[in-house]
Design a protein around this motif. Structure first.
Motif, PDB file in Angstrom:
ATOM      1  N   LEU A 263      -1.063   4.293  -2.353  1.00  0.00           N
ATOM      2  CA  LEU A 263      -1.007   3.353  -1.119  1.00  0.00           C
ATOM      3  C   LEU A 263      -0.971   4.184   0.132  1.00  0.00           C
ATOM      4  O   LEU A 263      -1.030   3.406   1.050  1.00  0.00           O
ATOM      5  N   ALA A 264      -1.354   5.324   0.267  1.00  0.00           N
ATOM      6  CA  ALA A 264      -1.122   6.099   1.415  1.00  0.00           C
ATOM      7  C   ALA A 264      -2.684   6.016   2.044  1.00  0.00           C
ATOM      8  O   ALA A 264      -3.679   5.843   1.242  1.00  0.00           O
ATOM      9  N   GLU A 265      -2.620   6.093   3.379  1.00  0.00           N
ATOM     10  CA  GLU A 265      -3.840   5.910   4.038  1.00  0.00           C
ATOM     11  C   GLU A 265      -4.832   7.146   3.637  1.00  0.00           C
ATOM     12  O   GLU A 265      -6.026   6.910   3.613  1.00  0.00           O
ATOM     13  N   ASP A 266      -4.682   8.147   3.375  1.00  0.00           N
ATOM     14  CA  ASP A 266      -5.312   9.380   2.896  1.00  0.00           C
ATOM     15  C   ASP A 266      -5.864   9.467   1.489  1.00  0.00           C
ATOM     16  O   ASP A 266      -6.585  10.657   0.877  1.00  0.00           O
ATOM     17  N   PHE A 267      -5.291   8.692   0.719  1.00  0.00           N
ATOM     18  CA  PHE A 267      -5.563   8.737  -0.764  1.00  0.00           C
ATOM     19  C   PHE A 267      -6.975   8.588  -1.050  1.00  0.00           C
ATOM     20  O   PHE A 267      -7.822   7.475  -0.565  1.00  0.00           O
ATOM     21  N   HIS A 268      -7.479   9.076  -1.939  1.00  0.00           N
ATOM     22  CA  HIS A 268      -8.936   9.211  -2.724  1.00  0.00           C
ATOM     23  C   HIS A 268      -8.846   9.631  -4.068  1.00  0.00           C
ATOM     24  O   HIS A 268      -8.270  10.505  -4.481  1.00  0.00           O
ATOM     25  N   VAL A 269      -9.784   8.806  -4.851  1.00  0.00           N
ATOM     26  CA  VAL A 269      -9.922   8.921  -6.355  1.00  0.00           C
ATOM     27  C   VAL A 269     -10.047  10.639  -6.650  1.00  0.00           C
ATOM     28  O   VAL A 269      -9.536  11.060  -7.502  1.00  0.00           O
ATOM     29  N   PHE A 270     -10.874  11.106  -5.933  1.00  0.00           N
ATOM     30  CA  PHE A 270     -11.290  12.547  -6.398  1.00  0.00           C
ATOM     31  C   PHE A 270     -10.080  13.526  -6.459  1.00  0.00           C
ATOM     32  O   PHE A 270     -10.184  14.522  -6.723  1.00  0.00           O
TER      33      PHE A 270
ATOM     34  N   CYS B  77       0.937  10.429 -13.880  1.00  0.00           N
ATOM     35  CA  CYS B  77       2.430  10.232 -14.348  1.00  0.00           C
ATOM     36  C   CYS B  77       3.196  10.428 -12.886  1.00  0.00           C
ATOM     37  O   CYS B  77       4.434   9.654 -12.449  1.00  0.00           O
ATOM     38  N   GLN B  78       2.704  11.238 -11.882  1.00  0.00           N
ATOM     39  CA  GLN B  78       3.405  11.552 -10.579  1.00  0.00           C
ATOM     40  C   GLN B  78       3.131  10.251  -9.905  1.00  0.00           C
ATOM     41  O   GLN B  78       4.142   9.807  -9.123  1.00  0.00           O
ATOM     42  N   GLU B  79       1.994   9.661  -9.733  1.00  0.00           N
ATOM     43  CA  GLU B  79       1.726   8.520  -9.125  1.00  0.00           C
ATOM     44  C   GLU B  79       2.769   7.352  -9.453  1.00  0.00           C
ATOM     45  O   GLU B  79       3.152   6.650  -8.856  1.00  0.00           O
ATOM     46  N   LEU B  80       2.811   7.268 -11.087  1.00  0.00           N
ATOM     47  CA  LEU B  80       4.004   6.108 -11.400  1.00  0.00           C
ATOM     48  C   LEU B  80       5.006   6.311 -10.894  1.00  0.00           C
ATOM     49  O   LEU B  80       6.001   5.469 -10.600  1.00  0.00           O
ATOM     50  N   TRP B  81       5.613   7.711 -10.857  1.00  0.00           N
ATOM     51  CA  TRP B  81       7.035   7.986 -10.422  1.00  0.00           C
ATOM     52  C   TRP B  81       7.133   7.767  -9.084  1.00  0.00           C
ATOM     53  O   TRP B  81       8.293   7.256  -8.642  1.00  0.00           O
ATOM     54  N   GLN B  82       6.219   7.881  -7.980  1.00  0.00           N
ATOM     55  CA  GLN B  82       6.125   7.607  -6.938  1.00  0.00           C
ATOM     56  C   GLN B  82       6.100   5.982  -6.499  1.00  0.00           C
ATOM     57  O   GLN B  82       6.776   5.682  -5.550  1.00  0.00           O
ATOM     58  N   THR B  83       5.444   5.445  -7.288  1.00  0.00           N
ATOM     59  CA  THR B  83       5.593   3.999  -7.245  1.00  0.00           C
ATOM     60  C   THR B  83       6.960   3.409  -7.439  1.00  0.00           C
ATOM     61  O   THR B  83       7.229   2.516  -6.792  1.00  0.00           O
TER      62      THR B  83
ATOM     63  N   GLU C  11       9.526   5.116  -6.872  1.00  0.00           N
ATOM     64  CA  GLU C  11      10.557   5.594  -5.536  1.00  0.00           C
ATOM     65  C   GLU C  11       9.983   4.388  -4.298  1.00  0.00           C
ATOM     66  O   GLU C  11      10.762   4.257  -3.395  1.00  0.00           O
ATOM     67  N   TYR C  12       8.808   4.217  -4.433  1.00  0.00           N
ATOM     68  CA  TYR C  12       8.325   3.391  -3.178  1.00  0.00           C
ATOM     69  C   TYR C  12       9.054   2.017  -3.504  1.00  0.00           C
ATOM     70  O   TYR C  12       9.591   1.361  -2.329  1.00  0.00           O
ATOM     71  N   PHE C  13       9.359   1.335  -4.533  1.00  0.00           N
ATOM     72  CA  PHE C  13       9.981   0.091  -4.533  1.00  0.00           C
ATOM     73  C   PHE C  13      11.415   0.273  -4.510  1.00  0.00           C
ATOM     74  O   PHE C  13      12.166  -0.592  -3.860  1.00  0.00           O
ATOM     75  N   MET C  14      11.916   1.408  -5.021  1.00  0.00           N
ATOM     76  CA  MET C  14      13.429   1.462  -4.946  1.00  0.00           C
ATOM     77  C   MET C  14      13.970   1.944  -3.731  1.00  0.00           C
ATOM     78  O   MET C  14      14.990   1.275  -3.183  1.00  0.00           O
ATOM     79  N   GLU C  15      13.143   2.424  -2.852  1.00  0.00           N
ATOM     80  CA  GLU C  15      13.664   2.658  -1.398  1.00  0.00           C
ATOM     81  C   GLU C  15      13.104   1.612  -0.494  1.00  0.00           C
ATOM     82  O   GLU C  15      13.354   1.507   0.714  1.00  0.00           O
ATOM     83  N   GLY C  16      12.598   0.430  -0.959  1.00  0.00           N
ATOM     84  CA  GLY C  16      12.291  -0.855  -0.130  1.00  0.00           C
ATOM     85  C   GLY C  16      11.174  -0.659   0.632  1.00  0.00           C
ATOM     86  O   GLY C  16      11.055  -1.705   1.590  1.00  0.00           O
TER      87      GLY C  16
END
Length: 317
Positions: free
Chosen positions: A43-50, A102-108, A110-115
């Motif tokens: 969800l970051a502005e600088d995210f790219h699939v590559f 898996c790291q993206e899933l974990w950060q997701t 954190e994203y919702f747990m931190e509100g």
């Protein structure tokens, strides 16, 4: 020592070292490569699939690079010779991409747990940043996920091989070493506030496990594989040593079936040629048996340089 390293492992190490050197050069010129091609949160502005590919070749420090490359050299050269270069390369990237997922899933989580989903701005030390810009700091880099996947492959391929720990200095079987490492990573993921991507490490092992199990299931069913990538596991239930022996013997020189006669035409070789061929093949089988038995008893590093060279040359024919 590095000269005998198989090509995929060697080239991966070289590429990682060159990219790290490029990081240092760009950093001196005010450009952070990690902020450009490191793996950002989705969800970051600088995210790219590559970035799921490029992040694997970046490292945060020389120590980070050294331990990853040492692990890749120690276990990767053995697993590449076992799997074959093409399958090993595929395995490396699948573990790396899986680690990123898996790291993206974990950060997701954190994203919702931190509100953060409920806010547009984030206060960091008295300064306000838009959430999208703040998420750009959630960046993952390093080849650790792929290296942990290779460690898992070593433990599954050579479970009885003994590894010497540094602290305490005692030998441990590879299967227990891998399980212990996974347990430590899992504990650290929930009990540590460090910036180490523990779930990326676990993700590399998880995707490596799934890929190996899938390969084994495919290879037990003739006709269900996927072409030239099928070079490691047996087509039916056999020991790893039997499969490795058969693969090496299958690469031995073939007996010529016919010869050209003077004046034109062809003729089959006589039975003496068959006898010589069978004798050479039998001697070749006995040498391979002795080498594999030695690996089973004492491990790969117990082989002499000539034995390692013969095993390596046969695997590349």
């Amino acid at each position: 020592m590095f000269r005998d390293t198989p090509p995929i492992t060697k080239n991966l190490i070289i590429i990682n070292v060159l990219v790290y050197m490029a990081q240092l050069v760009f950093e001196q010129r005010g450009t952070d490569l990690a902020s450009l091609v490191g793996l950002h949160y989705v969800l970051a502005e600088d995210f790219h699939v590559f970035q799921f590919i490029t992040y694997m070749f970046l490292h945060g420090s020389f120590t980070h690079l050294f331990f990853n490359m040492f692990s890749l050299w120690m276990f990767g050269r053995i697993i590449e010779r076992t799997m074959g270069p093409r399958r090993f390369l595929l395995y490396y990237f699948v573990c790396g991409v899986g680690a990123g997922l898996c790291q993206e899933l974990w950060q997701t989580g954190e994203y919702f747990m931190e509100g953060l989903a409920d806010y547009q701005w984030v206060n960091i030390g008295g300064a306000l940043l838009p959430v999208g810009e703040y998420l750009n700091y959630w960046t993952t880099i390093g080849a650790s996920g792929s290296c942990y996947g290779i460690l898992l492959a070593f433990g599954m391929t050579f479970p009885e091989e003994r590894l010497m720990l540094l602290i305490p200095p005692i030998p441990v079987k590879a299967k227990y070493f891998v399980v212990g490492y996974a347990a430590i990573e899992l504990f650290a993921a929930f009990g540590s506030d460090s910036n180490i991507a523990h779930f990326a490490h676990l993700g590399g092992m998880l995707f490596g496990l799934l890929l190996i199990l899938w390969w084994r299931r495919k290879d037990r069913n003739p006709g269900s594989g996927f072409g030239g990538w099928d070079t490691w596991q047996p087509r039916r239930r056999r020991s790893m040593w039997t499969d490795l022996k058969d693969r090496l013997l299958r690469l031995s020189p073939r007996r010529p079936r016919m010869e050209v006669k003077k004046g034109g035409g062809t003729a089959f070789k006589d039975r003496g040629d068959d006898y010589d061929f069978n004798l050479r093949r039998r001697e070749h089988e006995e040498r391979i048996d002795r080498i594999l038995d030695k690996i089973k008893r004492s491990g790969y590093d117990s082989l002499s340089e000539s034995e390692k060279q013969e095993l390596f040359q046969n695997s590349r024919k």
